[in-house]
Design a protein around this motif. Structure first.
Motif, PDB file in Angstrom:
ATOM      1  N   ASP A 137       0.841  -1.199   0.000  1.00  0.00           N
ATOM      2  CA  ASP A 137       0.000   0.000   0.000  1.00  0.00           C
ATOM      3  C   ASP A 137       0.876   1.248   0.000  1.00  0.00           C
ATOM      4  OD1 ASP A 137      -2.049  -1.758   0.201  1.00  0.00           O
ATOM      5  OD2 ASP A 137      -2.748  -1.134   2.181  1.00  0.00           O
TER       6      ASP A 137
ATOM      7  N   LYS B   6       3.326   4.880   3.264  1.00  0.00           N
ATOM      8  CA  LYS B   6       3.612   3.475   2.961  1.00  0.00           C
ATOM      9  C   LYS B   6       3.465   2.639   4.232  1.00  0.00           C
ATOM     10  CE  LYS B   6       6.594   4.088  -1.071  1.00  0.00           C
ATOM     11  NZ  LYS B   6       6.052   5.394  -1.458  1.00  0.00           N
ATOM     12  N   ILE B   7       2.521   1.715   4.230  1.00  0.00           N
ATOM     13  CA  ILE B   7       2.214   0.936   5.424  1.00  0.00           C
ATOM     14  C   ILE B   7       3.351  -0.008   5.788  1.00  0.00           C
ATOM     15  CG2 ILE B   7       1.039  -0.903   4.137  1.00  0.00           C
ATOM     16  CD1 ILE B   7      -0.944  -1.089   6.452  1.00  0.00           C
TER      17      ILE B   7
ATOM     18  N   VAL C 189      -1.591   5.846   8.939  1.00  0.00           N
ATOM     19  CA  VAL C 189      -1.880   5.475   7.559  1.00  0.00           C
ATOM     20  C   VAL C 189      -3.329   5.030   7.552  1.00  0.00           C
ATOM     21  CG1 VAL C 189      -1.262   4.054   5.584  1.00  0.00           C
ATOM     22  CG2 VAL C 189       0.491   4.709   7.230  1.00  0.00           C
TER      23      VAL C 189
ATOM     24  N   LEU D 242      -4.700   3.181  10.671  1.00  0.00           N
ATOM     25  CA  LEU D 242      -3.621   2.437  11.313  1.00  0.00           C
ATOM     26  C   LEU D 242      -2.534   3.376  11.810  1.00  0.00           C
ATOM     27  CD1 LEU D 242      -2.209  -0.330  11.940  1.00  0.00           C
ATOM     28  CD2 LEU D 242      -1.150  -0.122   9.684  1.00  0.00           C
TER      29      LEU D 242
ATOM     30  N   LYS E 216       1.284   3.669  12.887  1.00  0.00           N
ATOM     31  CA  LYS E 216       2.547   2.942  12.779  1.00  0.00           C
ATOM     32  C   LYS E 216       3.182   2.789  14.153  1.00  0.00           C
ATOM     33  CE  LYS E 216       3.868   4.093   8.027  1.00  0.00           C
ATOM     34  NZ  LYS E 216       4.964   4.559   7.143  1.00  0.00           N
TER      35      LYS E 216
END
Length: 488
Positions: A331, A427-428, A467, A470, A472
């Protein structure tokens, strides 16, 4: 039971050591690589070839303390845990004399680790995983490693040598990385030549690798995924920088045999200019080309040394198999199935006598991640600090490094780094931003064959990177390493 095994390992090791001649042939640099100031010479018989060989011994103690800012547990499974781990061991390396250009060499390494985590939690070791085999700990409750990591035949003709077998091979992306107990080594055939004036040429065809925390050799670019073995991920290349989408079963289904091909040239024919070029490839998966230039200017007693590096990575099929992200979390990537990418790096060193100040910068293109699980680091010498992996897509890093060797204390050196790492928040599969401070202290004891090295890292990460829905994980931690070595 572990203590009994340790005793027997040490007895066997010490017996082998004291059966050899004491030769005092070692010198060491701060990067822990063995250098051989004295090597065996030419002989005229097979008997002399072996009897006039030399042994190089090393007894070693290493300890690691690691403390996360936030320990993590999800659905009853620990993902992070604070820990302390230590190890004792050593190595015995043999080099034969040379007969008609031929010689042999071998290196036996042993280590025994003890830590604060239970054996079934060995996957949680971070700083100390290089001193024990996680697979052995998880499957056999075994914290020892005994490894014949080097064993080779070598032939030398004038300025060219060819070596076949198990060996250390140092290049842009392959390193021994000997900062813990056992170096990273390879199986294959290599060539070193200085036939061309002012030029060093290295070439290699490597078929297997042995990471520092493995006792046996394994694939160079494949992740273990045996469905009948829940711990098979630790049997093949499980390096922290490995692309975990390149599973062994997927490669085998495509008939791909991962092999590492390397060609590297360094030229110094122009005064004050050093040019380096490297090509590294795993056919049918990924390849890269690198060029670097360093030039030295003199301003009185000072040297100013600017340097630039450019690396281009080519996706030869690995992206379609594993994806653009090393953790397979694609992702935020513009092309989730492409590992095409590039790296630009620049630095400037200011040097006078025992003083060095470095300013470094690196930028990875917003394409795929760089694949480099062979313990050579793409950003090394520019922005990489201890235990950091700053070559994910769209990562920008800035570093200041200060080195100083104190003349009033014999062989006392300090290396300190401060790095700002700006990762891609969208960017996950990439960590949150962080600031890293590290300090290395190296102390030799005069003419004594003993040296001590201490390393400390303090990482302050962003604890509020989102993200979507979510958050991080906070990458903040503190780490302390203490190493004691005795060479004989």
């Amino acid at each position: 039971m572990r203590q009994v095994k340790l005793v027997w390992i040490l007895i066997a090791f010490i017996s082998a050591v004291y059966g050899a001649e004491d030769s005092k042939k070692h010198s060491l640099k701060c990067n822990m690589l063995h250098l051989y100031d004295e090597v065996p010479g030419e002989v005229e018989s097979i008997g002399d070839m072996f009897s006039q060989g030399m042994f190089y011994g090393r007894l070693r103690f290493n300890s690691f303390g690691f403390k996360w800012k936030d320990e993590v547990e999800r659905e009853g499974v620990k993902l992070r845990a604070n820990h302390v781990v230590g190890a004792i061991g050593g190595s015995l390396i043999y080099k034969s004399a040379t007969l008609n250009g031929f010689g042999v060499g071998a290196g036996m390494y042993v280590t025994h680790g003890e830590g604060t985590l239970d054996s079934d939690e060995a996957y949680l070791y971070k700083a100390g995983k290089g001193i024990l085999s996680r697979y052995s700990a998880l499957t056999d409750d075994e914290l020892n490693i005994v490894s014949l990591a080097q064993g080779y035949l070598k032939h030398t003709y004038k300025e060219t040598s060819v070596k076949a077998g198990r060996q250390i091979f140092e290049s842009f992306l392959t390193k021994s990385n000997d900062t813990k107990m056992i170096p990273n080594t390879f199986e294959g055939i290599t060539l070193h030549s200085r036939t061309i004036p002012d030029t060093s040429l290295k070439m290699a065809y490597l078929t297997r690798q042995k990471l520092r925390d493995h006792s046996s050799f394994h694939h160079v670019l494949a992740v273990g995924d045996d469905p009948d073995d829940p711990y098979s991920i630790f049997t093949e290349n499980d390096d922290s920088a490995m692309h975990f989408g390149l599973k062994l079963s997927k490669l085998q289904a495509r008939g791909i045999e991962d092999r590492l091909i390397i060609a590297e040239v360094k030229n110094e024919s122009i005064e004050n200019l050093t040019l380096s070029m490297n090509y590294t490839a795993v056919p049918d998966l990924v390849s890269s080309a690198m060029i670097q230039a360093d030039y030295r200017f003199y301003l009185g007693d000072w040297s100013i040394i600017p340097g630039v590096r450019y690396m281009k990575q080519f996706d030869d099929g690995a992206g379609e198999i594993g994806g653009a992200n090393l953790k397979t979390l694609t992702d935020g990537y513009s092309d989730p199935e492409s590992l095409d990418t590039s790296l630009f790096a620049a630095r400037i060193d200011v040097v006078k006598d025992a003083f060095k100040l470095r300013f470094g910068y690196t930028k990875v293109a917003d394409e795929g991640d760089i694949v480099a699980p062979w313990r050579g680091f793409p950003t090394a010498g520019f922005t990489r600090a201890m235990a950091q992996y700053n070559w994910y897509a769209n990562t920008e890093s800035y570093m200041v490094q200060l080195d100083y060797e104190f003349g009033i204390f014999t062989e006392f050196k300090i290396i300190s780094r401060f790095v700002i790492q700006d990762f891609d928040d969208e960017k996950i599969g990439v960590q949150a931003d962080s600031k890293v401070f590290t300090i290395d202290l190296y102390k030799g004891l005069g003419e004594s064959p003993v040296y001590i090295k201490t390393r400390f890292a303090h990482v302050v990460g962003d604890d509020n990177t989102m993200v979507g829905d979510l958050r991080k994980a906070d990458p903040s931690y503190d780490e302390l390493r203490i190493e004691l070595n005795y060479l004989f």
